[in-house]
Design an enzyme around this catalytic site. Structure first.
Site, PDB file in Angstrom:
ATOM      1  N   LYS A  54     -13.476  28.575 -12.086  1.00 21.28           N
ATOM      2  CA  LYS A  54     -14.358  28.466 -10.963  1.00 21.28           C
ATOM      3  C   LYS A  54     -15.220  29.899 -10.773  1.00 21.28           C
ATOM      4  CE  LYS A  54     -11.459  24.993  -8.705  1.00 21.28           C
ATOM      5  NZ  LYS A  54     -10.466  24.745  -7.739  1.00 21.28           N
ATOM      6  N   GLN A  98      -7.446  27.747  -2.958  1.00 24.46           N
ATOM      7  CA  GLN A  98      -6.804  26.722  -4.188  1.00 24.46           C
ATOM      8  C   GLN A  98      -5.255  26.144  -3.947  1.00 24.46           C
ATOM      9  OE1 GLN A  98      -8.242  26.504  -7.303  1.00 24.46           O
ATOM     10  NE2 GLN A  98      -6.622  25.178  -7.733  1.00 24.46           N
ATOM     11  N   ASP A 121     -14.566  22.474  -0.100  1.00 19.87           N
ATOM     12  CA  ASP A 121     -13.697  21.448  -0.859  1.00 19.87           C
ATOM     13  C   ASP A 121     -13.587  20.087   0.049  1.00 19.87           C
ATOM     14  OD1 ASP A 121     -12.202  21.758  -3.189  1.00 19.87           O
ATOM     15  OD2 ASP A 121     -10.416  22.758  -2.235  1.00 19.87           O
TER      16      ASP A 121
END
Ligand code: NAP
Length: 293
Positions: A54, A98, A121
């Site tokens: 990422k 994460q 997200d």
């Protein structure tokens, strides 16, 4: 005739190139780069790999990457304090924590603490509600990537029968909402569904997001269907498998002989996730900038 193999790697590269163009235009217009903050708690090896990719691809797209690494024994209050700091930071357009978080941390309060406008997200309940209500918001990246591959493969999906295997908040539910929004007729299936093979055989579009290696067999698939395999399963090397080989939820070789189009694992939906994380970050930046006027 063997199915067309949908090349997610190439499509993700194409999406990232478009995002890079938009990120450059944002920087030219506003005098700062789009910024994505990634928070990694602990040192789960798979999460380390994802976060590394990422960070690298964020920079390659011409965006600013802010990396925050916290020890596995971080207290919830400290993690929430970092999220609050990132919420308030004008250089940060997107925040990604994460998952999974190491025990005993619970993802729920952490996701709920992220500013919905920066929730790239798409997991904040406000964004989940917006998706359900058909309102603009931020949509989870893997479902966006899966839907993108479906649209690129089929074009208009109006009236097609779609079956989504799996009902998680991360994948199954948002994929189903996106398909519904695109006028498909959607059925959601899960571990309690009866007659799963017969149900799957009704699907013009079959999306598998289950996490069970090779669950979907060739005779579950309607001839000519488009099959999107979201599953990522690492086979156990102790069972004679090549070291940790990755397979999907769909028995690839069997599906190849029946479907019209099919995503491989790896190289199908997987690479789309980061591409759409970057897309969401530019979207979040553009919306925040417009709201600030
Ligand atoms: P999850 O939260 O564990 O959800 C799995 C879903 O599958 C649940 O709804 C479960 O039903 C259902 N299920 C389990 N066994 C089943 C069976 N035998 N028959 C029918 N349904 C069954 O998993 P997830 O987070 O959605 O992830 C699903 C898969 O996608 C995993 O392999 C994951 O690694 C992969 N994934 C890939 C990406 C990517 O490509 N970047 C991103 C995210 C996830 P119940 O609700 O009834 O328990």
């Amino acid at each position: 005739m063997a199915a067309t193999i949908i090349d997610g790697k190439a499509e993700a590269a194409r999406v990232r190139a478009l995002v890079a163009t938009d990120a450059a235009a944002f920087e030219a217009a506003h005098g700062r780069k789009v910024g994505l903050a990634v928070v990694l708690v602990g040192s789960d090896p798979a999460s380390e790999v994802y976060v590394g990719s990422k960070v690298r691809l964020t920079r390659e797209a011409g965006m600013e990457s802010f990396e925050h690494r916290l020890p596995a024994d971080t207290a919830e209050a400290d993690l929430l304090a970092l999220v609050a700091q990132l919420n308030a930071d004008p250089a940060v357009d997107g925040i990604l924590v994460q998952l999974p978080l190491p025990a005993p941390l619970d993802a729920g309060p952490v996701i709920a603490a992220i500013d919905p406008e920066k929730d790239v997200d798409g997991l904040h309940p406000e964004n989940a509600g917006r998706l359900m209500a058909g309102l603009p918001g931020l949509v989870p990246c893997t479902p966006l990537g899966a839907m993108h591959l479906i649209s690129r493969t089929l074009g208009d999906v109006t009236g097609l029968n779609a079956v989504v295997l799996g009902r998680s908040n991360l994948v199954g539910k948002p994929v189903a909402q996106l398909l519904l929004g695109a006028n498909a007729t959607v059925t959601m299936a899960h571990s309690r569904t009866r007659e799963l093979p017969a149900l799957c055989r009704t699907a013009d579009i079959l999306v598998a997001a289950v996490g069970r290696p090779n669950l979907v067999r060739g005779d579950w698939i309607k001839p000519g269907a488009t099959v999107i395999d979201v599953g990522i399963n690492r086979l156990d090397p102790r069972e004679g498998e090549a070291k940790g080989r990755l397979v999907g939820d769909v028995c690839f070789d069997e599906a190849l002989a029946v479907a019209a189009a099919l995503t491989p694992v790896p190289g199908g939906v997987g690479p789309m996730t980061i591409a759409f994380l970057l897309r969401n970050t530019v979207t979040a930046a553009t919306r925040r900038q417009a709201a600030a006027k």
